[in-house]
Design a protein around this motif. Structure first.
Motif, short mmCIF file in Angstrom:
data_model
loop_
_atom_site.label_atom_id
_atom_site.label_comp_id
_atom_site.label_asym_id
_atom_site.label_seq_id
_atom_site.Cartn_x
_atom_site.Cartn_y
_atom_site.Cartn_z
N GLY A 22 22.54 -11.20 -19.10
CA GLY A 22 22.55 -12.61 -19.27
C GLY A 22 22.27 -13.38 -17.94
N ALA A 23 21.54 -12.99 -16.66
CA ALA A 23 21.13 -13.35 -15.74
C ALA A 23 20.24 -14.72 -16.12
N LYS A 24 20.53 -15.78 -15.43
CA LYS A 24 19.47 -16.94 -15.64
C LYS A 24 18.35 -16.77 -14.77
N GLU A 25 17.29 -17.13 -15.56
CA GLU A 25 15.88 -17.54 -14.80
C GLU A 25 15.78 -18.72 -14.36
N VAL A 26 15.48 -18.98 -13.24
CA VAL A 26 15.50 -20.46 -12.69
C VAL A 26 14.30 -20.55 -11.97
N LYS A 27 13.36 -21.52 -12.55
CA LYS A 27 12.03 -21.77 -11.74
C LYS A 27 12.40 -22.98 -10.76
N LEU A 28 12.38 -22.75 -9.39
CA LEU A 28 12.81 -23.61 -8.61
C LEU A 28 11.88 -24.92 -8.58
N SER A 29 10.71 -24.55 -8.91
CA SER A 29 9.78 -25.66 -9.10
C SER A 29 9.99 -26.87 -10.17
N GLU A 30 10.57 -26.24 -11.16
CA GLU A 30 11.22 -27.44 -12.03
C GLU A 30 12.13 -28.13 -11.66
N VAL A 31 13.21 -27.23 -10.81
CA VAL A 31 14.22 -28.10 -10.14
C VAL A 31 13.73 -29.10 -9.50
N MET A 32 12.88 -28.99 -8.68
CA MET A 32 12.26 -29.94 -7.71
C MET A 32 11.42 -30.84 -8.48
N ASP A 33 10.79 -30.82 -9.56
CA ASP A 33 10.47 -31.78 -10.27
C ASP A 33 11.23 -32.63 -10.75
N LYS A 34 12.44 -32.28 -11.44
CA LYS A 34 13.44 -32.95 -11.97
C LYS A 34 14.30 -33.87 -10.82
N ILE A 35 14.35 -33.43 -9.68
CA ILE A 35 15.09 -34.14 -8.60
C ILE A 35 13.91 -35.24 -8.13
N ASN A 36 12.61 -34.91 -8.15
CA ASN A 36 11.83 -36.04 -7.90
C ASN A 36 11.62 -37.19 -8.89
N SER A 37 11.76 -36.52 -10.29
CA SER A 37 11.70 -37.61 -11.17
C SER A 37 13.04 -38.23 -11.36
N ASP A 38 14.02 -37.75 -11.08
CA ASP A 38 15.38 -38.54 -11.22
C ASP A 38 15.63 -39.54 -10.09
N PHE A 39 15.31 -39.07 -8.85
CA PHE A 39 15.32 -39.85 -7.62
C PHE A 39 14.22 -40.65 -7.19
N SER A 40 13.12 -40.64 -7.91
CA SER A 40 11.70 -41.27 -7.60
C SER A 40 11.49 -41.09 -6.00
N LEU A 41 11.15 -39.74 -5.69
CA LEU A 41 10.90 -39.55 -4.39
C LEU A 41 9.55 -39.16 -4.19
N SER A 42 8.84 -39.30 -3.02
CA SER A 42 7.44 -39.15 -2.68
C SER A 42 7.50 -38.37 -1.36
N LEU A 43 7.74 -37.08 -1.45
CA LEU A 43 7.62 -36.31 -0.22
C LEU A 43 6.42 -35.20 -0.14
N GLN A 44 6.36 -34.68 0.98
CA GLN A 44 5.42 -33.80 1.05
C GLN A 44 5.77 -32.20 0.69
N LYS A 45 4.93 -31.62 -0.32
CA LYS A 45 5.35 -30.42 -0.54
C LYS A 45 4.89 -29.29 0.50
N LEU A 46 6.13 -28.45 0.68
CA LEU A 46 5.41 -27.17 1.56
C LEU A 46 4.97 -26.34 0.32
N GLU A 47 3.78 -25.72 0.73
CA GLU A 47 2.95 -25.14 -0.29
C GLU A 47 3.23 -23.49 -0.20
N SER A 48 3.48 -22.93 0.92
CA SER A 48 3.54 -21.52 1.26
C SER A 48 4.79 -21.08 1.88
#
Length: 152
Positions: A22-48
Motif C-alpha cells: 500500500g505504500a504510496k509512490e510520490v514524484k516530488l517533481s510533480e509536487v513542485m510543479d503543482k506548487i508552482n502552478s497553484d501559486f504562480s512561482l518563478s524560482l530557480q530550480k536546484l538541478e542536482s
C-alpha cells in the motif's frame, strides 16, 4: 502450541507483506510543479543533489529524490525544498540540516528585514516518514498542504 505459533507467525508475515504493497509512490517533481502552478512561482530550480549539499549541507547519499527551488534574486526568503530520504536515519539528518538553514533564514530576516519576519515565522521544517520539507514563502502553509496531499 507450536501450530498456533506457526499460524500467528505466518499471519504477521502476511500483514507485513500487504502493508508494503500500500505504500504510496510520490514524484516530488510533480509536487513542485503543482506548487508552482497553484501559486504562480518563478524560482530557480536546484538541478542536482550536489546543490543540496552546497546550499543545505545535505549528504547526497541521504537523498532518494528531491525537488528544490529558491529565489534567484534573494529579494525575499523564498525557498522550497522537498526531499525523500533513503531511510529514517537519513530523514533525521536531512531534517536537522534543513532546520539549521531555517534558523539561519530566521536570524537573517529578524536582523535585516523584520517586515518579512512574520512570514518566516509562519513557515517551518516538517518530517513525515522519510519525506522532509522546508517551505519558506508567502502562503507557505498552503504549499505545505499541497505537499501533504501527495505524501499522506
Amino acid at each position: 502450541m507450536k501450530k498456533v505459533i506457526s499460524i500467528v507467525s505466518a499471519f504477521v508475515l502476511c500483514l507485513a507483506i500487504f502493508t508494503g504493497c500500500g505504500a504510496k509512490e510520490v514524484k516530488l517533481s510533480e509536487v513542485m510543479d503543482k506548487i508552482n502552478s497553484d501559486f504562480s512561482l518563478s524560482l530557480q530550480k536546484l538541478e542536482s543533489a550536489d546543490e543540496l549539499n552546497t546550499y543545505y549541507s545535505i549528504d547526497t547519499a541521504d537523498v532518494k529524490q528531491f525537488a528544490a527551488e529558491i529565489d534567484p534574486n534573494n529579494n525575499a526568503p523564498v525557498e522550497i525544498v522537498l526531499i525523500e530520504a533513503v531511510d529514517a536515519d537519513a530523514a533525521a539528518r536531512v531534517e536537522s540540516a534543513l532546520t539549521t538553514r531555517y534558523n539561519a533564514i530566521y536570524s537573517q530576516y529578524s536582523s535585516y528585514t523584520p517586515e518579512q519576519l512574520d512570514m518566516v515565522k509562519a513557515c517551518k521544517v516538517t518530517k513525515d516518514g522519510n519525506f522532509v520539507s522546508m517551505i519558506v514563502a508567502d502562503k507557505g502553509s498552503e504549499m505545505l498542504d499541497v505537499f501533504y496531499s501527495y505524501v499522506k
